[in-house]
Every structure is written in C-alpha cells, then in structure tokens.
Design a protein around this motif. Structure first.
Motif, PDB file in Angstrom:
ATOM      1  N   UNK A 118       0.832  -1.211   0.000  1.00 41.05           N
ATOM      2  CA  UNK A 118       0.000   0.000   0.000  1.00 41.05           C
ATOM      3  C   UNK A 118       0.867   1.263   0.000  1.00 41.05           C
ATOM      4  N   UNK A 119       1.886   1.286   0.839  1.00 39.77           N
ATOM      5  CA  UNK A 119       2.739   2.472   0.976  1.00 39.77           C
ATOM      6  C   UNK A 119       3.373   2.861  -0.360  1.00 39.77           C
ATOM      7  N   UNK A 120       3.747   1.851  -1.138  1.00 36.84           N
ATOM      8  CA  UNK A 120       4.410   2.136  -2.408  1.00 36.84           C
ATOM      9  C   UNK A 120       3.426   2.551  -3.501  1.00 36.84           C
ATOM     10  N   UNK A 121       2.127   2.508  -3.192  1.00 41.07           N
ATOM     11  CA  UNK A 121       1.131   2.999  -4.132  1.00 41.07           C
ATOM     12  C   UNK A 121       0.725   2.023  -5.226  1.00 41.07           C
ATOM     13  N   UNK A 122       1.253   0.797  -5.156  1.00 38.44           N
ATOM     14  CA  UNK A 122       0.976  -0.161  -6.234  1.00 38.44           C
ATOM     15  C   UNK A 122      -0.335  -0.921  -6.045  1.00 38.44           C
ATOM     16  N   UNK A 123      -0.909  -0.818  -4.820  1.00 39.25           N
ATOM     17  CA  UNK A 123      -2.071  -1.668  -4.489  1.00 39.25           C
ATOM     18  C   UNK A 123      -3.369  -0.878  -4.406  1.00 39.25           C
ATOM     19  N   UNK A 124      -3.393   0.301  -4.987  1.00 35.43           N
ATOM     20  CA  UNK A 124      -4.584   1.154  -4.879  1.00 35.43           C
ATOM     21  C   UNK A 124      -5.832   0.403  -5.341  1.00 35.43           C
ATOM     22  N   UNK A 125      -6.838   0.380  -4.495  1.00 35.56           N
ATOM     23  CA  UNK A 125      -8.103  -0.270  -4.827  1.00 35.56           C
ATOM     24  C   UNK A 125      -8.102  -1.777  -4.689  1.00 35.56           C
ATOM     25  N   UNK A 126      -6.958  -2.360  -4.350  1.00 33.45           N
ATOM     26  CA  UNK A 126      -6.874  -3.827  -4.209  1.00 33.45           C
ATOM     27  C   UNK A 126      -7.214  -4.240  -2.774  1.00 33.45           C
ATOM     28  N   UNK A 127      -7.866  -5.371  -2.639  1.00 33.40           N
ATOM     29  CA  UNK A 127      -8.142  -5.954  -1.323  1.00 33.40           C
ATOM     30  C   UNK A 127      -6.920  -6.722  -0.834  1.00 33.40           C
ATOM     31  N   UNK A 128      -6.605  -6.511   0.449  1.00 33.68           N
ATOM     32  CA  UNK A 128      -5.411  -7.134   1.017  1.00 33.68           C
ATOM     33  C   UNK A 128      -5.736  -7.781   2.362  1.00 33.68           C
ATOM     34  N   UNK A 129      -5.043  -8.878   2.674  1.00 37.35           N
ATOM     35  CA  UNK A 129      -5.037  -9.428   4.033  1.00 37.35           C
ATOM     36  C   UNK A 129      -3.761  -8.941   4.702  1.00 37.35           C
ATOM     37  N   UNK A 130      -3.877  -8.537   5.946  1.00 39.61           N
ATOM     38  CA  UNK A 130      -2.682  -8.080   6.667  1.00 39.61           C
ATOM     39  C   UNK A 130      -2.941  -8.096   8.168  1.00 39.61           C
ATOM     40  N   UNK A 131      -1.894  -7.901   8.938  1.00 38.89           N
ATOM     41  CA  UNK A 131      -1.996  -8.000  10.391  1.00 38.89           C
ATOM     42  C   UNK A 131      -3.016  -6.990  10.921  1.00 38.89           C
ATOM     43  N   UNK A 132      -3.886  -7.424  11.837  1.00 37.46           N
ATOM     44  CA  UNK A 132      -4.903  -6.508  12.376  1.00 37.46           C
ATOM     45  C   UNK A 132      -4.322  -5.201  12.929  1.00 37.46           C
ATOM     46  N   UNK A 133      -3.119  -5.240  13.475  1.00 38.40           N
ATOM     47  CA  UNK A 133      -2.510  -4.044  14.061  1.00 38.40           C
ATOM     48  C   UNK A 133      -2.239  -2.962  13.014  1.00 38.40           C
ATOM     49  N   UNK A 134      -2.028  -3.349  11.762  1.00 37.32           N
ATOM     50  CA  UNK A 134      -1.657  -2.357  10.737  1.00 37.32           C
ATOM     51  C   UNK A 134      -2.782  -2.117   9.727  1.00 37.32           C
ATOM     52  N   UNK A 135      -3.877  -2.829   9.894  1.00 30.52           N
ATOM     53  CA  UNK A 135      -4.990  -2.687   8.945  1.00 30.52           C
ATOM     54  C   UNK A 135      -5.433  -1.228   8.814  1.00 30.52           C
ATOM     55  N   UNK A 136      -5.503  -0.534   9.946  1.00 28.41           N
ATOM     56  CA  UNK A 136      -5.989   0.838   9.943  1.00 28.41           C
ATOM     57  C   UNK A 136      -5.055   1.822   9.251  1.00 28.41           C
ATOM     58  N   UNK A 137      -3.808   1.415   9.023  1.00 31.53           N
ATOM     59  CA  UNK A 137      -2.816   2.316   8.409  1.00 31.53           C
ATOM     60  C   UNK A 137      -2.880   2.291   6.882  1.00 31.53           C
TER      61      UNK A 137
END
Lengths: 175, 175
Positions: A118-137
């Motif tokens: 997400x940070x690198x901007x390549x995943x715009x609009x894509x659904x991702x699974x990730x650690x609950x602690x960082x989901x909000x970021x």
C-alpha cells in the motif's frame, strides 16, 4: 512454465513464515532466490537463529526483470520500520516492491507485507489481508480481516499462521 | 514454571517444521536450545538455506537433565536414516531420545519423529502420529493416521503441515 520467485527476508525474519514459502517452493520445483533486507546476507530469525540468504536486496534492485513474483517475508524488524525507513536497505525494499508492482508481477506477502504494498502505491483499490494491528494504516488499498486474500496479482495472508491457506492457492499459479 | 526444551534438527531439516516450533516457543517465552544432528552446528534446510544451531547433539548426550522436553525436527536427512544410522551423530540422536523417554520427559516430533521414538523402545503401546510412508514400520507403538496425537508424554504430528494443530495443545503444557 513455472515462475521464478524473489524472496525478501527482513532482519530479524519470522522463520515460520519464511520457510513455509521456501519449503513449499522447493517441494514443488518452483525456482527461487532469497534476498536479505539488510547490508549483508547474514540475518537472524525472530527466534534467534542465524541464517544466510543468497543475496541482499540492493542486488535485486535493477534486476527485477529476472523474476516473475516477489515474496515479502515479514518479521520482528517491521515494528521499527518507520524509524529505519531511511536506511538504504529499506529504500531498496520499497523501490523493488514498486517496480514489481508497476510491471504487474505477482506480489505475495503476509503480516505487514500488505501495508508495504500500500505504501508504495501499487495496491490502490486492491483488497489485502494483513496484520490486524496495521490494517488501519492502509490508505489506497482495502485492508480486510480475511485470513488470506487474492486480488488480481496480489496474494496476501493475515499472518504466518494463515499462510498455509494462501500457499495452497499460490502454488497453483506459480507451478 | 515454563519447561525448557531441547530441539534436535537433522541435516537437512525441513525449515517450515523447525521454525514453527522455534517461533512459537520464542513468542510464548518458552526457553529452548537447538542441537544439530550433525558434526557441526552449520546445517541446511531442505530448501537449501544455511543456518546455525546453538550446539550439536553430541553435547546434549549426557546433559539431558537440563531439559524437560525434546523436540525432533524432521527433514530430508531421514529417508537416508537406515544407511547413516551407524554414524556418531545418529547414535547420539537415538541415545538422547531413549534417555528422555526413560526419564518420562516430553517427547515431541512430526513426520518420522514417531518412528524414532518407536525404534528406541520408549513408545511401546503409545499412539503416535507420523508420516504415512513410515506408519507401517512402527513395531511396539501404535501408528495412526491422525493429524496429531497426544498420548501421555508423547506429542506427535503427522507432518509439518499438521504441526500447527499439535502446537496449540503443546504450548499449554510447556508454558
């Protein structure tokens, strides 16, 4: 033909995550090369075991065309990501992720991996699974609470404990 | 009080199995020490990554009293077990397993681990989970097709892919 995978390992790396990828690739005849997100190939697992990768991320940067897919193996290096983001190995990490994304190659990762995509901007609009602690970021992408998510070229798992579920699907596209 | 665990790693070892134990122990504050079933502490994973254990099995032999539990982390060394069984590191391996068993300590392992527990005679009458390929070779113990089995002090999983199921139960007795 099977796809060639570049595997990034942070320092320290969660060995249970890293080796679920590597042993699955090995057992399925999928070629891979490991790259430490570090100055040297000598890194440690969270659990304190020293291991040696094939190369360092600096040497993957500029050579992304040799690979079809990128794996980000997460670890206890990541809680300190924000304070280390300016270091060369982390700049190389982000640049490599962006290049794989810009070229439409497969992006694979668990835990904080989705946030980096997400940070690198390549995943715009894509659904991702990730650690609950960082989901909000997550900003441009769509963070989920799913154990794993496949959205076009993005293959993400929530943590290393759900990675085996993602791997079953991932192996089908890598073989 | 948490139990102290000695972790045996064959060479080559399945990294996905080994590091599921180690990262789980690390995250749960369970003390452990790794021992290579080899002449040196430098071993490899099935997937070809070099890693370093804390010590070698020769130095665990005679020092079993320092530990409450023994883990056997299986790997691609085991299909050649019968031709290597006479080597010192394998003699040490079998001696260490027998001592842990004779003293009634916890015996933990996946894949071929159950067969080694059987070979040493410590698991007579006990139900074990182990790789389907070696189930038929079990003599005194009772080989099963279960994903994992707990029978008194024996904690066994069929393969590294079912190990996470065993670990959930194992952590309860180690903490």
């Amino acid at each position: 033909m099977e796809k060639k995978v570049a595997v990034l390992a942070v320092n320290p790396v969660n060995g249970a995550g890293l080796f679920q990828y590597l042993e699955a690739f090995f057992e399925n005849g999928i070629p891979y090369k490991t790259f430490a997100v570090a100055e040297t190939t000598q890194i440690k697992t969270n659990s304190g075991i020293s291991l040696q990768t094939d190369d360092v991320v600096a040497n993957l940067r500029g050579n992304e065309d040799a690979y079809d897919a990128l794996v980000f193996a997460c670890g206890d290096a990541m809680p300190k990501f924000s304070e280390n983001a300016g270091k060369p190995e982390y700049q190389d990490l982000l640049a490599v992720i962006k290049t794989f994304g810009d070229k439409g190659k497969l992006l694979i990762g668990h835990c904080v991996g989705g946030l980096l995509f997400d940070i690198t901007g390549i995943a715009a609009g894509k659904r991702l699974a990730l650690h609950p602690f960082v989901k909000g970021a997550v900003k441009g992408a769509i963070g989920t609470d799913a154990p794993f998510v496949i959205d076009r070229n993005f293959y993400t798992a929530q943590t290393e404990t759900t990675l085996h579920l993602l791997l079953q699907e991932l192996l089908k596209v890598l073989k």
